[in-house]
Scaffold this motif. Structure first.
Motif, short mmCIF file in Angstrom:
data_model
loop_
_atom_site.label_atom_id
_atom_site.label_comp_id
_atom_site.label_asym_id
_atom_site.label_seq_id
_atom_site.Cartn_x
_atom_site.Cartn_y
_atom_site.Cartn_z
N GLU A 85 36.57 38.94 33.35
CA GLU A 85 37.55 39.02 34.43
C GLU A 85 36.84 39.20 35.77
O GLU A 85 35.71 39.69 35.83
CB GLU A 85 38.51 40.19 34.20
CG GLU A 85 39.40 40.02 32.97
CD GLU A 85 40.34 41.20 32.78
OE1 GLU A 85 40.13 42.25 33.44
OE2 GLU A 85 41.28 41.08 31.97
N LYS A 87 37.32 37.80 40.28
CA LYS A 87 37.52 36.62 41.11
C LYS A 87 36.21 35.91 41.42
O LYS A 87 36.14 34.69 41.47
CB LYS A 87 38.21 37.02 42.42
CG LYS A 87 39.66 37.48 42.22
CD LYS A 87 40.31 37.82 43.55
CE LYS A 87 41.75 38.26 43.34
NZ LYS A 87 42.42 38.63 44.62
N LYS A 90 32.30 37.64 37.59
CA LYS A 90 33.09 37.97 36.41
C LYS A 90 32.28 38.83 35.45
O LYS A 90 31.06 38.69 35.33
CB LYS A 90 33.56 36.70 35.71
CG LYS A 90 34.56 35.90 36.53
CD LYS A 90 35.15 34.76 35.72
CE LYS A 90 36.24 34.06 36.51
NZ LYS A 90 36.90 32.99 35.73
N GLN A 96 38.70 46.64 29.14
CA GLN A 96 39.02 45.58 28.19
C GLN A 96 38.55 45.95 26.78
O GLN A 96 39.25 45.71 25.80
CB GLN A 96 38.35 44.27 28.61
CG GLN A 96 38.88 43.67 29.89
CD GLN A 96 38.07 42.46 30.31
OE1 GLN A 96 37.13 42.56 31.08
NE2 GLN A 96 38.44 41.30 29.79
#
Length: 331
Positions: A85, A87, A90, A96
């Protein structure tokens, strides 16, 4: 509408797929595996199909059981993917991994096990990897982790030491061509396949970015190597100073793959470019290269690509690169 998941959906990698099938047939699937190989060759697809086979009631991708139907529909309750993840930069973050651990602690809902695929696993940060350590070492119940990566050397040691590596090699040009045609990309498919260096994913990127011109530029440079001198080198460096660094890196990659094909041709260990004009162009310049020169040139490119990732003056860097190439060819 769903599409049946099948081993036949994987092009190439026959020995690797046979090994994966055998681990399922023998009920000897490790709890943690690393699917490693270059980008765009089908590792993630193989991970998904392998996961579907593990979850299938009949363990053979029957396509008929509830597990196969839900997997094909993208809604299997015992399967999850973890993706990087961010922008710009990453990464796979600790939140997560903690969420995945919560899921892993639960009993399977439908199948006999739970399967988690971690894509681009080399982008997992250290905190996330350390958090994952206990789950890999002492899984609760039958849990399978598949770590997919194009850069296994960058994987955290906590993952590597507790996982079984499965290596995926690059595809042959004919296999690459099959994949990109299956994706509906038929115009000049053979040329793109030859330029993709065994990666259908890279072939598609070449198409989107007009990248075939970069491959042809590298081929023109190599197949006119007898005319290359210091003046030509300085002119080339000035031209490259106007290129984006990513395109220069692609150019170096293409040059390396062409030199590798020359090495194969010179050893008569296999056939390359059997149905297009590139083979004739490479054969014509074979007298300029001994095996020693080819290996030195490829080592020089590998070293240059590694150094090029740093913040360098492109024109000076390419001056040095081309001068060294002249020295190698003239040896």
């Amino acid at each position: 509408m769903t599409q049946r998941i099948s081993w036949s959906g994987i092009v190439g990698h026959k020995k690797t797929i046979a090994r994966l099938k055998q681990t399922i047939a023998n009920d000897r699937v490790p709890h943690s595996l690393i699917f490693a190989g270059k980008d765009g060759i089908g590792k993630k697809l193989a991970a998904r199909i392998f996961a579907a086979a593990l979850l299938c009631k009949n363990r053979d991708l029957c396509g008929e059981c509830e597990s196969c139907r839900l997997f094909a529909a993208g809604s299997h309750p015992d399967y999850a993917e973890i993706l990087p993840e961010g922008k710009t930069l990453k990464s796979i973050k600790i939140d997560q991994i903690r969420e995945m651990q919560k899921e892993a602690a639960r009993f399977p809902i439908l199948s006999s096990c739970r399967v988690f695929v971690v894509d681009d696993a080399h982008l997992m940060n250290e905190a996330a990897g350390n958090s994952l350590l206990k789950t890999i070492e002492e899984p609760t119940g039958d849990i399978k982790f598949i770590f997919v990566t194009s850069n296994p050397d960058a994987l955290l040691s906590t993952v590597v030491s507790r996982s079984v590596p499965i290596t995926f090699g690059q595809l042959a040009d004919e296999e690459t061509e099959i994949v990109i045609k299956n994706l509906g990309f038929t115009d000049r498919a053979a040329e793109f396949a030859a330029a993709a260096d065994g990666s259908p994913g890279y072939a598609l990127r070449l198409k989107d970015e007009n990248g075939l011109a970069i491959f042809q530029n590298a081929a023109d440079f190599l197949t006119n190597i007898e005319k290359f001198n210091i003046d030509a080198a300085l002119n080339r460096s000035e031209e490259f100073a106007k290129w984006p660094k990513e395109q220069i890196n692609d150019w170096l990659m293409h040059l390396n793959s062409l030199l590798r094909d020359l090495l194969i041709l010179s050893a008569e260990a296999g056939k390359v470019y059997t149905d297009n004009a590139m083979g004739g162009r490479l054969i014509r310049i074979m007298p300029f290269f001994t095996k020693e020169k080819l290996l030195l040139a490829m080592a020089h490119i590998a070293d240059s690509r590694q150094k090029f990732s740093a913040n360098v003056n492109v024109q000076l860097f390419m001056d040095s690169f081309f001068i060294r190439m002249i020295e190698i060819i003239g040896r």
